[in-house]
Motif scaffolding. Structure first.
Motif, PDB file in Angstrom:
ATOM      1  N   HIS A   1       5.601   8.260  -8.095  1.00 31.63           N
ATOM      2  CA  HIS A   1       6.226   7.499  -7.011  1.00 31.63           C
ATOM      3  C   HIS A   1       7.258   6.488  -7.505  1.00 31.63           C
ATOM      4  CE1 HIS A   1       3.666   4.050  -8.100  1.00 31.63           C
ATOM      5  NE2 HIS A   1       2.726   4.958  -8.299  1.00 31.63           N
TER       6      HIS A   1
ATOM      7  N   ASN B   1      -4.751  13.150   8.278  1.00 35.36           N
ATOM      8  CA  ASN B   1      -4.428  11.723   8.255  1.00 35.36           C
ATOM      9  C   ASN B   1      -4.016  11.214   9.632  1.00 35.36           C
ATOM     10  OD1 ASN B   1      -4.561  10.395   5.513  1.00 35.36           O
ATOM     11  ND2 ASN B   1      -3.473  12.276   4.978  1.00 35.36           N
TER      12      ASN B   1
ATOM     13  N   PHE C   1      -8.685  11.794   2.314  1.00 35.55           N
ATOM     14  CA  PHE C   1      -8.646  10.335   2.188  1.00 35.55           C
ATOM     15  C   PHE C   1      -9.999   9.828   1.714  1.00 35.55           C
ATOM     16  CE2 PHE C   1     -10.905  10.256   6.115  1.00 35.55           C
ATOM     17  CZ  PHE C   1     -10.230  11.062   7.018  1.00 35.55           C
TER      18      PHE C   1
ATOM     19  N   SER D   1      -7.399   4.337  -1.721  1.00 34.35           N
ATOM     20  CA  SER D   1      -6.615   4.241  -0.485  1.00 34.35           C
ATOM     21  C   SER D   1      -5.294   3.521  -0.734  1.00 34.35           C
ATOM     22  CB  SER D   1      -7.419   3.498   0.592  1.00 34.35           C
ATOM     23  OG  SER D   1      -8.576   4.225   0.940  1.00 34.35           O
ATOM     24  N   LYS D   2      -5.343   2.468  -1.543  1.00 26.90           N
ATOM     25  CA  LYS D   2      -4.122   1.730  -1.878  1.00 26.90           C
ATOM     26  C   LYS D   2      -3.147   2.612  -2.643  1.00 26.90           C
ATOM     27  CE  LYS D   2      -2.524  -2.399  -4.363  1.00 26.90           C
ATOM     28  NZ  LYS D   2      -2.946  -3.560  -5.189  1.00 26.90           N
ATOM     29  N   TYR D   3      -3.691   3.397  -3.586  1.00 27.60           N
ATOM     30  CA  TYR D   3      -2.836   4.305  -4.355  1.00 27.60           C
ATOM     31  C   TYR D   3      -2.194   5.355  -3.452  1.00 27.60           C
ATOM     32  CZ  TYR D   3      -1.431   8.059  -7.463  1.00 27.60           C
ATOM     33  OH  TYR D   3      -0.704   9.047  -8.093  1.00 27.60           O
TER      34      TYR D   3
ATOM     35  N   GLU E   1      -1.557   5.177  -0.313  1.00 30.79           N
ATOM     36  CA  GLU E   1      -0.560   4.560   0.549  1.00 30.79           C
ATOM     37  C   GLU E   1       0.756   4.392  -0.218  1.00 30.79           C
ATOM     38  OE1 GLU E   1       1.334   2.735   3.801  1.00 30.79           O
ATOM     39  OE2 GLU E   1      -0.364   4.107   3.586  1.00 30.79           O
ATOM     40  N   THR E   2       0.674   4.048  -1.500  1.00 27.31           N
ATOM     41  CA  THR E   2       1.877   3.950  -2.337  1.00 27.31           C
ATOM     42  C   THR E   2       2.593   5.290  -2.409  1.00 27.31           C
ATOM     43  OG1 THR E   2       0.852   2.210  -3.680  1.00 27.31           O
ATOM     44  CG2 THR E   2       2.742   3.356  -4.641  1.00 27.31           C
TER      45      THR E   2
ATOM     46  N   ARG F   1       2.404   7.714  -0.186  1.00 32.55           N
ATOM     47  CA  ARG F   1       2.944   8.031   1.142  1.00 32.55           C
ATOM     48  C   ARG F   1       4.280   7.328   1.378  1.00 32.55           C
ATOM     49  NH1 ARG F   1       3.685   6.091   5.856  1.00 32.55           N
ATOM     50  NH2 ARG F   1       2.845   4.051   5.284  1.00 32.55           N
ATOM     51  N   VAL F   2       4.359   6.058   1.028  1.00 34.30           N
ATOM     52  CA  VAL F   2       5.594   5.302   1.222  1.00 34.30           C
ATOM     53  C   VAL F   2       6.727   5.893   0.385  1.00 34.30           C
ATOM     54  CG1 VAL F   2       6.708   3.062   0.843  1.00 34.30           C
ATOM     55  CG2 VAL F   2       4.419   3.174   1.859  1.00 34.30           C
TER      56      VAL F   2
ATOM     57  N   GLU G   1       8.093   9.076   1.915  1.00 37.85           N
ATOM     58  CA  GLU G   1       8.958   8.858   3.076  1.00 37.85           C
ATOM     59  C   GLU G   1      10.399   8.581   2.666  1.00 37.85           C
ATOM     60  OE1 GLU G   1       7.345   5.807   5.539  1.00 37.85           O
ATOM     61  OE2 GLU G   1       5.881   7.148   6.494  1.00 37.85           O
TER      62      GLU G   1
END
Length: 504
Positions: free
Chosen positions: A140, A171, A209, A216-218, A220-221, A223-224, A227
């Motif tokens: 990422h 998700n 998930f 979960s924090k990883y 989300e990183t 996913r961002v 995008e």
């Protein structure tokens, strides 16, 4: 102007792609194939990885140099000791414990400084700065590198579009799915918005998930970062999963390009055998043995580079294969890596099945084995590389998933493509290996014997599975040939980058 000057001038006018794979065999191998495919289209390619990973693919590095492909392999220092990882653990499959996977992934941004330092070096051969960065979706941090270079960043996705779209749906409908699963008391529920009746249980949903806040924090990183990507490359082909390619593209709003099966990059046996790492067996002896077997009679058993079974499970698996009476090749890396204390049993077992079974203690030339006409069935962990290699060779599968995307990949093989039979493992363990000294058996010897029989024979259903597998094999080969869907997909990637370059 001399030849060296001509080469310098020519290089400055060519497109230069920078590839950054995840350091894990299932992710590295297809990106190496992608690098070679791009190079055959007159693209300059820089493939950036760590010293340990580069040493593992040295035969490919040497072959690329000998064939004058315009690929450069760059070493990036990865200070694993600085983050508490054992020295030399520069790939997921080298980690001694699954508890180290998340620390390993969180350490990946440490590669940014050495990569940027390399990019600042003036090139003596006239290679221009990269005009495109293709990175594994797990890398990422490359989003910031591409932003600084003002170039497009494309994500390379290892899994299928089926998994990617189902993952997105799970998700998206997380709360209602969890509630429905709780109400089902451990049963399965229908996944919405799909053309096929796909039922998921807690194992498929929990694989997407995690309740662990650090995981979960990883995620989300990741996913961002996804995008912000400009497009997605998928190691698959449209004819395999057309509806899912279309819906995933619509859902992300990004171009999604098919570029696989990348395992079909080269058909030569020595090239296939060199994918990933040096084989742990004498390939000449292996293929001489295969040449003597009846067409379609051999079972290949392999669980990829990360999965580790307990010794108790290995013993049951071995007895089941022996009782099946069928010739087999079994990859037993756990013993080679001393992850389980069972070398004595393995040696005794090898003597009992000598001539009928071959055990490979370590790395196997899997794609080459699957491509041999003697191989008729594949017992697999459902990693996407392995599944796609089987599809590309027209081999039916017995599905034995262990983690993450493998559960959904199983549903694709069995419920959608109908080229697989389910081993039916209860309560598989998340995120990898069992402890080698655990007395854990999830599939008994009797179950192994029965599933092998169903895989290799299976009556009318078995014949239909094999016929479908052959049809998909032919479509896979057509997709990779000039003018095919994946051939065009890669050309569309090049055209996209070329057009972006004109605008900048």
């Amino acid at each position: 102007m001399n030849s060296e000057a001509d080469d310098y001038s020519s290089n400055t006018k060519r497109l230069h792609f920078l590839l950054v794979p995840l350091m894990e065999q299932g992710h590295m191998i297809p990106m190496i194939d992608l690098a070679r495919l791009l190079a055959t289209r007159d693209i300059l390619v820089t493939f950036a990885t760590t010293p340990v990973n580069l040493s593992r693919i040295q035969p490919i590095v040497d072959r690329a140099a000998a064939s004058a492909l315009p690929i450069r392999f760059v070493e990036l220092h990865f200070p694993v000791a600085d983050v508490g990882l054992p020295d030399g653990c520069e790939s997921v499959d080298l980690l001694p414990s699954t508890e180290l996977i998340l620390p390993f992934l969180n350490a990946l941004p440490l590669l940014r400084d050495p990569l940027e330092a390399h990019l600042r070096i003036s090139d003596p051969f006239g290679w221009p700065k990269p005009v495109c960065l293709i990175s594994d979706n797990q890398q990422h941090w490359t989003a910031d590198v591409a932003r600084c270079l003002n170039i497009p960043r494309l994500i390379f996705h290892g899994p299928s579009c089926f998994f990617l779209y189902c993952n997105l749906l799970i998700n998206r409908h997380r709360a209602e799915l969890e509630a429905a699963l709780e109400a089902s008391s451990g049963g399965s529920i229908m996944l919405p918005d799909l053309p096929h009746p796909i039922r998921v249980s807690n194992r498929e949903v929990s694989a997407v998930f995690s309740s662990d806040p650090d995981w979960s924090k990883y995620m989300e990183t990741i996913r961002v970062a996804e995008e912000s990507a400009d497009g997605v490359l998928v190691n698959s082909f449209v004819e395999l999963e057309p509806w899912y390619f279309e819906r995933y593209g619509e859902a992300t709003g990004k171009p999604v390009w098919p570029v696989g099966p990348l395992s079909l990059y080269k058909e030569e046996i020595e090239v296939k055998a060199a994918r990933g790492r040096v084989s742990s067996i004498d390939n000449n002896l292996l293929f001489q043995w295969l040449d003597k077997q009846v067409v379609g009679s051999v079972v290949l058993v392999s669980f990829g580079s990360v999965i580790r079974n307990t010794m108790a499970q290995l013993v049951e698996l071995g007895h089941g294969l022996e009782a099946s009476g069928r010739p087999f090749i079994w990859v037993v890396k756990e013993v080679a890596e001393r992850q389980v204390p069972g070398s004595e049993w393995v040696a005794e077992f090898e003597k009992r099945v000598e001539g009928r079974g071959i055990m490979i203690r370590g790395w196997a030339p899997q794609a080459a084995i699957l491509g041999h006409e003697a191989v008729g069935g594949f017992v697999t962990h459902c990693g996407w590389n392995s599944m796609l290699e089987a599809v590309a060779m027209g081999v039916v599968m017995a599905t034995w998933p262990h983690l993450y995307d493998q559960f959904l990949n199983e549903l694709l093989a069995v419920e959608v493509l109908k080229i697989g039979v389910v081993v039916a493992v209860e309560e598989p363990k998340m995120f990898g290996a069992e402890k080698g000294d655990e007395v854990v058996v999830k599939v008994s010897r009797g179950d192994v014997e029965r599933i092998v029989e169903r895989l290799m024979v299976g009556g009318k259903e078995g014949e239909e599975r094999r016929e479908r597998a052959k049809e998909l094999r032919d479509k896979a080969r057509t997709a990779m040939e000039e003018g095919g869907s994946s051939w065009k997909g890669l050309q569309d990637v090049i055209n996209y980058v070329s057009e972006r370059q004109k605008i900048l």
